[in-house]
Design an enzyme around this catalytic site. Structure first.
Site, PDB file in Angstrom:
ATOM      1  N   THR A 139      28.711  -4.293 -88.034  1.00 21.15           N
ATOM      2  CA  THR A 139      28.528  -5.287 -87.205  1.00 21.15           C
ATOM      3  C   THR A 139      27.475  -5.056 -86.170  1.00 21.15           C
ATOM      4  O   THR A 139      27.325  -4.069 -85.916  1.00 21.15           O
ATOM      5  CB  THR A 139      29.713  -5.686 -86.510  1.00 21.15           C
ATOM      6  OG1 THR A 139      29.796  -6.928 -85.644  1.00 21.15           O
ATOM      7  CG2 THR A 139      30.187  -4.604 -85.441  1.00 21.15           C
ATOM      8  N   GLY A 149      36.140 -10.635 -86.081  1.00 21.56           N
ATOM      9  CA  GLY A 149      36.540 -11.601 -85.011  1.00 21.56           C
ATOM     10  C   GLY A 149      36.506 -10.776 -83.630  1.00 21.56           C
ATOM     11  O   GLY A 149      35.956  -9.677 -83.619  1.00 21.56           O
ATOM     12  N   SER A 192      25.266 -11.625 -87.066  1.00 24.50           N
ATOM     13  CA  SER A 192      26.235 -10.901 -86.686  1.00 24.50           C
ATOM     14  C   SER A 192      26.375  -9.414 -87.161  1.00 24.50           C
ATOM     15  O   SER A 192      27.241  -8.764 -86.818  1.00 24.50           O
ATOM     16  CB  SER A 192      27.745 -11.519 -86.895  1.00 24.50           C
ATOM     17  OG  SER A 192      27.765 -11.745 -88.380  1.00 24.50           O
TER      18      SER A 192
HETATM   19  N1  GLY Z   1      34.743  -7.440 -84.736  1.00 24.10           N
HETATM   20  C1  GLY Z   1      33.314  -7.021 -84.121  1.00 24.10           C
HETATM   21  C2  GLY Z   1      33.396  -6.667 -82.841  1.00 24.10           C
HETATM   22  O1  GLY Z   1      34.206  -7.384 -82.011  1.00 24.10           O
HETATM   23  O2  GLY Z   1      32.386  -6.172 -82.536  1.00 24.10           O
END
Ligand code: GLY
Length: 360
Positions: A221, A255, A85
């Site tokens: 991310t 999330g 992730s």
């Molecule tokens: N929270 C990471 C995304 O939605 O890209």
């Protein structure tokens, strides 16, 4: 552990929609309390147990500012091929290309830097820190962010691992003709759903409080797996995936990024702490706001609970300037939602509060 200032009654009363609330865990250390020994507190999503230890050591031993400590902490996760992730090994977009988002925020100077849709650089949080420190801008995107990373001397590399490439090929083989409208992995929103079946989101957020009360944070991310090329989540957006105010506290989200964007989630958490909420209460407040504003049936899960409750995962993390910290998550089974924390008592996972608790 300090006793909760949020009673179950006040929590249920305020939400008006809560099926169940777990115990509301939070940390006890308060550097501003008379007689308390100053400490550094680092919190993060559960994938950051090493990151919080590194971040805390960076403040205590190397005297790094909190924002740099957070960026250093998350670097381990960005480089970890097994975390799909974040960074290297992150799951790619529809075209099989890894596009990374990251931001950091420095409390003492109330400044921030961010990059979005960055391709080919493993440490977008470090590039974001350079945007903050070496430009007068906050956010660089796509080819501009890539050019800036190159100019700053970062090394370009292939971020796709064998495993993430294989996962993408498998998704390609089974993808629906158009699953772009549904957050639930392209599934029929009326079909039964069980936790864990959604299209994967990940991310790491890390917030750091230094012994002198300074704050800093960072979120990084690879975003939503198989996203539409160019899709940007909440992580690089100040006020959404992270926010910090040196007089109040620091917060972040992991999330479903679209939900944190639509609510200004991390800003809201910090503002609730400014208004007097403790961190867990502030996180729950933001989750309730998200739930209230989730008005599209494609985001509901009628098979699980009353018709209009969000089915997606979203977690907030917060540390207040006085050293209280905590986290809350939208939905889960008791004990399933965790966050990482490091302070003088070491690095460990603690339980996040849950807004909508699923039956065991
Ligand atoms: N929270 C990471 C995304 O939605 O890209």
């Amino acid at each position: 552990m300090e006793s909760s200032r949020v009673t179950r009654r006040s929590f249920l009363g305020a939400s008006g929609a809560v099926l169940a609330a777990s115990a509301l865990p939070r940390g006890a250390f308060s550097p501003l309390q008379p007689g308390a020994e100053a400490d550094c507190i680092a919190i993060s999503s559960a994938n950051g147990i090493g990151a919080v230890a590194t971040a805390r050591a960076a403040v205590m031993e190397r005297k790094l500012r909190p924002v740099s400590a957070a960026v250093l902490g998350v670097a381990e996760v960005e480089a970890d091929p097994n975390d799909t992730s974040v960074g290297y090994g992150g799951l790619p977009n529809e075209d099989g290309i890894v596009q990374l988002d990251a931001a950091c925020m420095d409390g003492p100077r109330h400044n921030a830097g961010a990059v979005a849709s960055l391709e080919g650089y493993m440490h977008p949080a470090q590039v974001a820190e350079r945007v903050m420190d070496r430009t007068d801008h906050v956010l660089l995107v796509g080819p501009g962010a890539k050019r800036f990373a190159h100019e700053q001397g970062f090394r370009e590399e292939n971020l796709l691992t064998e495993a993430s490439h294989k996962a993408w090929r498998e998704w390609q083989a089974t993808r629906k003709e158009d699953d772009r409208l549904w957050p639930l992995n392209g599934a029929d929103p009326d079909a039964p759903w069980t936790l864990g079946e959604t299209r994967p989101w990940g991310t790491i957020h890390c917030s750091v409080l230094a012994p002198n009360g300074d704050l800093g944070c960072c979120t990084t991310t690879s975003g939503l797996a198989w996203k539409i090329p160019g899709r940007v989540g909440d992580s690089p957006l100040i006020g959404c995936g992270l926010y910090c105010d040196n007089g109040v506290g620091s917060a972040g989200a992991t999330g479903r990024g679209e939900a944190a964007i639509l609510t200004g989630g991390s800003w809201l958490v910090v503002e609730r702490m400014r208004a007097g909420d403790d961190p867990v209460e502030a996180c729950l407040h933001a989750l309730r706001r998200v739930a209230e504003q989730t008005l599209r049936a494609s985001s509901w899960q009628p098979a699980l609970w009353a018709k209009d409750k969000p089915a997606f995962g979203l977690t907030f993390y917060a540390v207040r300037k006085d050293g209280l910290y905590g986290s809350a998550t939208m939905v889960g089974r008791r004990g399933s939602g965790k966050f990482a924390v490091a302070n003088a008592r070491g690095a460990r996972l603690e339980e996040s509060a849950i807004l909508y608790e699923l039956p065991a």
